[in-house]
Design a protein around this motif. Structure first.
Motif, PDB file in Angstrom:
ATOM      1  N   VAL A 176      -9.078   5.732  -1.557  1.00  0.00           N
ATOM      2  CA  VAL A 176     -10.025   5.043  -0.676  1.00  0.00           C
ATOM      3  C   VAL A 176      -9.236   4.181   0.300  1.00  0.00           C
ATOM      4  CG1 VAL A 176     -11.954   3.440  -0.518  1.00  0.00           C
ATOM      5  CG2 VAL A 176     -11.829   5.041  -2.432  1.00  0.00           C
ATOM      6  N   ILE A 177      -9.469   4.392   1.586  1.00  0.00           N
ATOM      7  CA  ILE A 177      -8.701   3.730   2.637  1.00  0.00           C
ATOM      8  C   ILE A 177      -9.653   2.917   3.500  1.00  0.00           C
ATOM      9  CG2 ILE A 177      -7.155   4.101   4.593  1.00  0.00           C
ATOM     10  CD1 ILE A 177      -6.367   6.776   3.260  1.00  0.00           C
ATOM     11  N   ALA A 178      -9.393   1.611   3.593  1.00  0.00           N
ATOM     12  CA  ALA A 178     -10.319   0.744   4.328  1.00  0.00           C
ATOM     13  C   ALA A 178      -9.611  -0.472   4.894  1.00  0.00           C
ATOM     14  CB  ALA A 178     -11.465   0.298   3.405  1.00  0.00           C
ATOM     15  N   GLY A 179     -10.071  -0.885   6.068  1.00  0.00           N
ATOM     16  CA  GLY A 179      -9.623  -2.136   6.657  1.00  0.00           C
ATOM     17  C   GLY A 179     -10.733  -3.161   6.555  1.00  0.00           C
ATOM     18  N   MET A 180     -10.875  -3.993   7.582  1.00  0.00           N
ATOM     19  CA  MET A 180     -11.905  -5.047   7.585  1.00  0.00           C
ATOM     20  C   MET A 180     -11.864  -5.837   6.278  1.00  0.00           C
ATOM     21  SD  MET A 180     -13.232  -4.835  10.584  1.00  0.00           S
ATOM     22  CE  MET A 180     -13.482  -3.721  11.951  1.00  0.00           C
ATOM     23  N   VAL A 199      -6.130   1.796  -0.540  1.00  0.00           N
ATOM     24  CA  VAL A 199      -5.144   1.543   0.515  1.00  0.00           C
ATOM     25  C   VAL A 199      -5.767   0.596   1.540  1.00  0.00           C
ATOM     26  CG1 VAL A 199      -3.559   2.545   2.190  1.00  0.00           C
ATOM     27  CG2 VAL A 199      -4.310   3.912   0.234  1.00  0.00           C
ATOM     28  N   PRO A 200      -5.347  -0.653   1.594  1.00  0.00           N
ATOM     29  CA  PRO A 200      -5.819  -1.539   2.662  1.00  0.00           C
ATOM     30  C   PRO A 200      -5.115  -1.173   3.969  1.00  0.00           C
ATOM     31  CG  PRO A 200      -4.197  -2.669   1.311  1.00  0.00           C
ATOM     32  CD  PRO A 200      -4.407  -1.314   0.676  1.00  0.00           C
ATOM     33  N   THR A 201      -5.832  -1.272   5.073  1.00  0.00           N
ATOM     34  CA  THR A 201      -5.216  -0.957   6.358  1.00  0.00           C
ATOM     35  C   THR A 201      -5.207  -2.179   7.269  1.00  0.00           C
ATOM     36  OG1 THR A 201      -7.257  -0.239   7.478  1.00  0.00           O
ATOM     37  CG2 THR A 201      -6.057   1.423   6.187  1.00  0.00           C
ATOM     38  N   SER A 202      -4.343  -2.122   8.255  1.00  0.00           N
ATOM     39  CA  SER A 202      -4.214  -3.216   9.218  1.00  0.00           C
ATOM     40  C   SER A 202      -5.209  -3.050  10.355  1.00  0.00           C
ATOM     41  CB  SER A 202      -2.782  -3.272   9.754  1.00  0.00           C
ATOM     42  OG  SER A 202      -2.389  -2.006  10.267  1.00  0.00           O
ATOM     43  N   VAL A 203      -6.449  -2.742  10.005  1.00  0.00           N
ATOM     44  CA  VAL A 203      -7.527  -2.538  10.959  1.00  0.00           C
ATOM     45  C   VAL A 203      -8.544  -3.661  10.796  1.00  0.00           C
ATOM     46  CG1 VAL A 203      -9.440  -1.043  11.641  1.00  0.00           C
ATOM     47  CG2 VAL A 203      -7.250  -0.027  10.993  1.00  0.00           C
ATOM     48  N   LEU A 216      -6.227  -8.330  -0.601  1.00  0.00           N
ATOM     49  CA  LEU A 216      -6.673  -9.275  -1.629  1.00  0.00           C
ATOM     50  C   LEU A 216      -8.040  -8.885  -2.177  1.00  0.00           C
ATOM     51  CD1 LEU A 216      -5.509 -12.639  -0.002  1.00  0.00           C
ATOM     52  CD2 LEU A 216      -4.421 -11.365  -1.863  1.00  0.00           C
ATOM     53  N   SER A 217      -8.904  -8.391  -1.304  1.00  0.00           N
ATOM     54  CA  SER A 217     -10.226  -7.953  -1.748  1.00  0.00           C
ATOM     55  C   SER A 217     -10.116  -6.800  -2.748  1.00  0.00           C
ATOM     56  CB  SER A 217     -11.058  -7.518  -0.543  1.00  0.00           C
ATOM     57  OG  SER A 217     -12.314  -7.005  -0.941  1.00  0.00           O
ATOM     58  N   MET A 218      -9.253  -5.840  -2.446  1.00  0.00           N
ATOM     59  CA  MET A 218      -9.080  -4.692  -3.343  1.00  0.00           C
ATOM     60  C   MET A 218      -8.441  -5.106  -4.669  1.00  0.00           C
ATOM     61  SD  MET A 218      -7.854  -1.918  -0.485  1.00  0.00           S
ATOM     62  CE  MET A 218      -9.007  -1.184   0.671  1.00  0.00           C
ATOM     63  N   LEU A 219      -7.491  -6.024  -4.606  1.00  0.00           N
ATOM     64  CA  LEU A 219      -6.861  -6.506  -5.839  1.00  0.00           C
ATOM     65  C   LEU A 219      -7.853  -7.250  -6.725  1.00  0.00           C
ATOM     66  CD1 LEU A 219      -3.450  -7.797  -4.438  1.00  0.00           C
ATOM     67  CD2 LEU A 219      -3.772  -5.877  -5.999  1.00  0.00           C
ATOM     68  N   ASN A 220      -8.878  -7.819  -6.113  1.00  0.00           N
ATOM     69  CA  ASN A 220      -9.887  -8.577  -6.853  1.00  0.00           C
ATOM     70  C   ASN A 220     -11.165  -7.793  -7.090  1.00  0.00           C
ATOM     71  OD1 ASN A 220      -8.995 -11.557  -7.248  1.00  0.00           O
ATOM     72  ND2 ASN A 220      -8.300 -11.045  -5.184  1.00  0.00           N
ATOM     73  N   VAL A 228      -3.995  -0.430  -6.481  1.00  0.00           N
ATOM     74  CA  VAL A 228      -3.873  -0.763  -5.066  1.00  0.00           C
ATOM     75  C   VAL A 228      -2.423  -0.597  -4.624  1.00  0.00           C
ATOM     76  CG1 VAL A 228      -4.321  -2.497  -3.284  1.00  0.00           C
ATOM     77  CG2 VAL A 228      -5.724  -2.467  -5.376  1.00  0.00           C
ATOM     78  N   VAL A 229      -2.218   0.054  -3.482  1.00  0.00           N
ATOM     79  CA  VAL A 229      -0.880   0.161  -2.901  1.00  0.00           C
ATOM     80  C   VAL A 229      -0.786  -0.775  -1.704  1.00  0.00           C
ATOM     81  CG1 VAL A 229      -0.582   2.538  -3.690  1.00  0.00           C
ATOM     82  CG2 VAL A 229      -1.504   2.105  -1.405  1.00  0.00           C
ATOM     83  N   ASN A 230       0.349  -0.797  -1.071  1.00  0.00           N
ATOM     84  CA  ASN A 230       0.606  -1.731   0.022  1.00  0.00           C
ATOM     85  C   ASN A 230      -0.186  -1.376   1.280  1.00  0.00           C
ATOM     86  OD1 ASN A 230       1.797  -3.901   1.338  1.00  0.00           O
ATOM     87  ND2 ASN A 230       3.878  -3.328   0.752  1.00  0.00           N
ATOM     88  N   ILE A 231      -0.230  -2.309   2.197  1.00  0.00           N
ATOM     89  CA  ILE A 231      -0.989  -2.146   3.436  1.00  0.00           C
ATOM     90  C   ILE A 231      -0.483  -0.932   4.220  1.00  0.00           C
ATOM     91  CG2 ILE A 231      -1.579  -3.249   5.641  1.00  0.00           C
ATOM     92  CD1 ILE A 231      -1.148  -5.963   4.149  1.00  0.00           C
ATOM     93  N   ASP A 232      -1.411  -0.066   4.611  1.00  0.00           N
ATOM     94  CA  ASP A 232      -1.134   1.144   5.412  1.00  0.00           C
ATOM     95  C   ASP A 232      -0.273   2.178   4.684  1.00  0.00           C
ATOM     96  OD1 ASP A 232      -2.608   0.202   7.567  1.00  0.00           O
ATOM     97  OD2 ASP A 232      -0.869  -0.685   8.570  1.00  0.00           O
ATOM     98  N   ASN A 233      -0.110   2.062   3.373  1.00  0.00           N
ATOM     99  CA  ASN A 233       0.806   2.942   2.645  1.00  0.00           C
ATOM    100  C   ASN A 233       0.106   4.215   2.173  1.00  0.00           C
ATOM    101  OD1 ASN A 233       3.007   4.004   1.328  1.00  0.00           O
ATOM    102  ND2 ASN A 233       3.088   2.469  -0.273  1.00  0.00           N
TER     103      ASN A 233
END
Length: 253
Positions: A176-180, A199-203, A216-220, A228-233
């Motif tokens: 699952v890939i998401a920004g905001m 996957v958090p994105t820099s969007v 942080l939202s995904m980790l929580n 959870v992996v790193n941003i944009d990874n």
């Protein structure tokens, strides 16, 4: 090198399956290829099941080309990530058999078409997340996985997600890939019975902090079964998803 291995190489030369030069290269192999600027790990596939991957950002076109050529001598599949279009164009003048993906920013060369097994679903919250998603998709396909792309199904229009649930639930693992604010991860995590890789994105806008807010939202997340992996990874998510999918034996749900 064991005598049995040397004998095997000599037999392959006698049968004209490999050239004498390649046989000599293999017999002299000490586990890596020394370049002036890099050491190519030629035994990584034997150790881990996955080849070395070239991280293109920060490398020059000449360096990427040299690494590609060294890997080709060992008949390894090639994946270079984070390669800008102008840099890719320079590499392709020397290695035109590589395939460049302008969305994923990857250069790929498959030694042989992989047998793709199982299924990985790649789900994005928005269209702006697709470049990260395609990095994940290209990686997963090169590593021998069937990939289903489900894009632009974020929580702002959650009915779009529900219309694709059958496809998502069919997979052995979901990326699952998401920004905001990254809310899509928790929603999907509460709807499936397989591992979810977020996957958090820099969007996003200002307080999004270039991906820190969804990270942080995904980790929580209150949903269980999420990593959870790193941003944009996208690459890292696909690598983990491939391992999970292959551990599942490519089982179709």
């Amino acid at each position: 090198m064991k005598q049995s291995e040397i004998l095997q190489f000599l037999q392959q030369v006698a049968k004209q399956k490999i050239s004498p030069e390649n046989a000599l290269l293999k017999m002299q192999d000490n586990g890596f290829t020394e370049l002036e600027y890099a050491k190519i790990d030629t035994e990584r596939t034997a150790r881990t099941g996955y080849p070395e991957v070239i991280y293109g950002a920060g490398k020059s076109a000449a360096q990427i080309t040299g690494i590609v050529q060294a890997m080709k001598q060992h008949e390894q599949p090639i994946l270079a990530t984070r390669v800008a279009a102008d840099k890719a164009a320079a590499v392709l003048t020397q290695e035109p058999q590589l395939k460049y993906d302008e969305v994923a920013h990857t250069l790929v060369l498959s030694v042989a078409p992989p047998e793709r097994i199982g299924e990985i679903a790649i789900v994005t919250a928005g269209t702006s997340d697709i470049n990260v998603a395609e990095e994940a998709a290209v990686t997963a396909e090169l590593f021998g996985n069937e990939v289903t792309r489900i894009y632009d199904v974020g929580v702002a229009g959650i009915q779009r997600l529900f219309s694709k649930l059958d496809l998502i639930r069919r997979a052995n693992v979901v990326i699952v890939i998401a920004g905001m604010e990254g809310a899509l991860t928790s929603v999907v995590g509460g709807l499936v019975d397989v591992p979810v890789i977020a996957v958090p994105t820099s969007v996003g806008y200002g307080s999004h902090l270039n991906g820190l807010t969804p990270l942080l939202s995904m980790l929580n997340s209150c949903a269980a079964g999420i990593s959870v992996v790193n941003i944009d990874n996208g690459f890292g998510a696909a690598y983990n998803a491939s391992m999970i999918n292959h551990l599942a034996g490519g089982k179709q749900k």
